[in-house]
Design a protein around this motif. Structure first.
Motif, short mmCIF file in Angstrom:
data_model
loop_
_atom_site.label_atom_id
_atom_site.label_comp_id
_atom_site.label_asym_id
_atom_site.label_seq_id
_atom_site.Cartn_x
_atom_site.Cartn_y
_atom_site.Cartn_z
N UNK A 38 7.95 -5.73 9.21
CA UNK A 38 7.97 -6.71 8.13
C UNK A 38 7.84 -6.13 6.78
N UNK A 39 8.02 -4.76 6.49
CA UNK A 39 8.10 -4.17 5.32
C UNK A 39 6.71 -3.98 4.56
N UNK A 40 5.49 -3.93 5.62
CA UNK A 40 4.23 -3.95 4.93
C UNK A 40 3.63 -2.61 5.48
N UNK A 41 2.84 -2.01 4.75
CA UNK A 41 1.99 -0.81 5.18
C UNK A 41 0.91 -1.19 6.02
N UNK A 42 0.61 -0.02 6.69
CA UNK A 42 -0.73 -0.15 7.59
C UNK A 42 -2.04 -0.66 6.69
N UNK A 43 -1.96 0.04 5.32
CA UNK A 43 -3.10 -0.29 4.34
C UNK A 43 -3.19 -1.93 4.06
N UNK A 44 -1.99 -2.23 3.84
CA UNK A 44 -1.84 -3.75 3.30
C UNK A 44 -2.26 -4.58 4.49
N UNK A 60 -1.27 -17.19 -2.75
CA UNK A 60 -2.53 -16.87 -3.07
C UNK A 60 -3.08 -16.09 -1.92
N UNK A 61 -4.14 -15.65 -1.71
CA UNK A 61 -4.82 -14.89 -0.89
C UNK A 61 -4.51 -15.77 0.49
N UNK A 62 -4.91 -17.17 0.59
CA UNK A 62 -4.88 -18.00 1.81
C UNK A 62 -3.58 -17.92 2.41
N UNK A 63 -2.53 -18.14 1.26
CA UNK A 63 -1.11 -18.00 1.64
C UNK A 63 -0.76 -16.66 2.23
N UNK A 85 -0.43 -14.03 9.52
CA UNK A 85 -0.67 -14.84 11.06
C UNK A 85 0.68 -15.06 11.58
N UNK A 86 1.38 -15.75 10.68
CA UNK A 86 2.67 -16.14 11.41
C UNK A 86 3.54 -15.45 11.82
N UNK A 87 3.47 -14.17 11.02
CA UNK A 87 4.46 -13.23 11.43
C UNK A 87 3.85 -12.06 12.34
N UNK A 88 2.71 -12.42 12.84
CA UNK A 88 1.98 -11.71 13.95
C UNK A 88 1.59 -10.20 13.49
#
Length: 208
Positions: free
Chosen positions: A146-152, A194-197, A203-206
């Motif tokens: 998803x292009x996201x690090x473990x930290x993120x 925002x944070x909620x989004x 969550x949607x992307x698992x």
């Protein structure tokens, strides 16, 4: 009772192809062909000999429209093009040599139902490209698909648990500024509000 016909807008790269596909589908009661300017929430059927820049640009344009699915019929697909095709929102791929009216109708109906379809050899090649991407590009840079690090991912998980910025910083031994910077990078990269989004997206992307 027969099901409602699926509305389809045809995009062909040449007039002869357009005429042939139109003739093949006009007689099918399962399909209702419409012109692009009147198309609203239609399955997009793209027929091309090869995947050049013009076709990729068209696919990206269609991806931004409220289409329930995109079916691509192409002469041949190179390994290097597979990720571009999937990234452009295509849900079904068919080789021109395998295209028959029955097959087109089946894939159009599948795309309309939110299902995907790839020839078995293309699916195997796509999985190989994804594995190569993850092994050679993402993993060495600490990213997931998803292009996201473990930290993120960890920061988003804590936000989802209801923790405030200060609490997240304390648990991860970061400064509050670092936590805010991580969240800012996430919201900008994925165009989140925002944070909620951001949490809803994860969550949607698992991811969490």
């Amino acid at each position: 009772m027969n099901a409602e016909p699926v509305t389809v807008v045809l995009h062909a790269t040449d007039s002869i192809t357009r005429a042939g596909v139109t003739v093949a589908l006009r007689s099918r009661p399962e399909i209702r062909l419409v012109e692009p300017e009147t198309a609203e929430s239609c399955v997009a059927l793209v027929v091309a000999e090869r995947l050049d820049d013009n076709v990729l640009q068209l696919l990206r344009k269609l991806q931004c429209q409220p289409n329930p699915g995109i079916v691509l019929v192409a002469g041949d697909v190179a390994d290097s093009e597979l990720l571009d095709i999937v990234g452009s929102g295509v849900s079904a791929v068919l080789r021109r040599s395998d295209a028959t009216p029955d097959t087109l109708v089946r894939l159009i109906r599948a795309a309309h139902a939110g299902e995907g379809s790839l020839p078995a050899d293309l699916l195997g090649r796509l999985l190989g490209r994804v594995s190569q991407l993850q092994r050679n590009v993402l993993r060495p840079n600490g990213l997931n698909l998803a292009g996201m690090s473990s930290r993120e991912t960890e920061v988003l998980r804590m936000i989802a648990d209801g923790l405030e910025t200060r609490e997240i910083a304390e648990r991860l031994c970061y400064s509050q500024r670092t936590v805010k910077s991580i969240l800012h990078d996430i919201t900008n990269r994925f165009q989140l509000r925002n944070r909620a989004h951001a949490v809803a997206f994860a969550l949607r992307e698992g991811l969490i």
